[in-house]
Write an enzyme that holds these catalytic residues in place. Structure first.
Site, PDB file in Angstrom:
ATOM      1  N   ILE A  42     -36.512 -11.258 -36.826  1.00  8.39           N
ATOM      2  CA  ILE A  42     -35.855 -10.144 -37.239  1.00  8.39           C
ATOM      3  C   ILE A  42     -35.655  -9.932 -38.045  1.00  8.39           C
ATOM      4  CG2 ILE A  42     -33.715  -8.390 -36.584  1.00  8.39           C
ATOM      5  CD1 ILE A  42     -33.714  -9.900 -33.621  1.00  8.39           C
ATOM      6  N   CYS A  51     -34.568 -15.816 -37.260  1.00  9.69           N
ATOM      7  CA  CYS A  51     -36.009 -16.413 -36.718  1.00  9.69           C
ATOM      8  C   CYS A  51     -37.041 -16.268 -36.046  1.00  9.69           C
ATOM      9  CB  CYS A  51     -35.473 -18.254 -37.768  1.00  9.69           C
ATOM     10  SG  CYS A  51     -35.169 -18.309 -39.237  1.00  9.69           S
ATOM     11  N   GLU A  53     -37.872 -19.057 -34.870  1.00  7.95           N
ATOM     12  CA  GLU A  53     -36.980 -20.165 -33.847  1.00  7.95           C
ATOM     13  C   GLU A  53     -36.413 -19.923 -32.923  1.00  7.95           C
ATOM     14  OE1 GLU A  53     -38.444 -20.561 -36.948  1.00  7.95           O
ATOM     15  OE2 GLU A  53     -39.220 -21.814 -37.671  1.00  7.95           O
ATOM     16  N   CYS A  87     -32.734 -23.669 -38.507  1.00  2.79           N
ATOM     17  CA  CYS A  87     -33.568 -23.732 -37.539  1.00  2.79           C
ATOM     18  C   CYS A  87     -33.316 -25.058 -37.430  1.00  2.79           C
ATOM     19  CB  CYS A  87     -35.216 -23.180 -37.578  1.00  2.79           C
ATOM     20  SG  CYS A  87     -34.932 -21.369 -37.051  1.00  2.79           S
TER      21      CYS A  87
END
Ligand SMILES: [Zn+2]
Length: 129
Positions: A42, A51, A53, A87
């Site tokens: 997004i 992200c 992930e 992440c």
């Protein structure tokens, strides 16, 4: 199950309200228990997005799992996108077992988390947080 194909199938960017784009990147992960979770990116004005992930990890946590066997993110051209630093840190904080998580960092190139982040701040003087 080919999680790279699953991630690629999710990468379909949509612009909403002219300043929000979602789905430019799709991610899929497989847990140690063999379950697969997915997410999409997004992107918004003012950096309020996340992200792909993160989306997949949120889905995994919803199901009370923490240990990731493998994870991949793919953009809308079908190319693998390596995880950002945030992440990588998130994956590492979920479980010390995730030091062995296999991460596709480029098309066909796979590394473990500990190769990407060799010195984990949670491991100091032999102690693991
Ligand atoms: Zn990221």
């Amino acid at each position: 199950m080919d999680i790279k194909k699953i991630a690629a199938s999710l990468a379909n960017p949509v612009v909403h309200n002219s300043y929000i784009e979602y789905g430019a990147v799709g991610a899929a992960l497989e847990t140690i228990d063999g379950n697969i979770y997915t997410g999409i990116s997004i992107d918004t004005a003012c950096s309020l997005g996340h992200c792909a992930e993160h989306g997949a990890i949120a889905e995994m946590l919803k199901n009370k799992e923490f240990r990731i066997k493998t994870i991949v993110a793919v953009d809308c051209k079908g190319d693998v996108v390596p995880p950002c630093g945030r992440c990588r840190e998130l994956i590492g904080q979920l479980s010390s077992d995730n030091r062995k998580t296999l991460i596709e960092v480029a098309n066909g190139e796979v590394r473990t988390l500990e190769e990407l982040v060799p010195y984990d701040w949670k491991i100091s003087n032999g102690r693991t947080w």
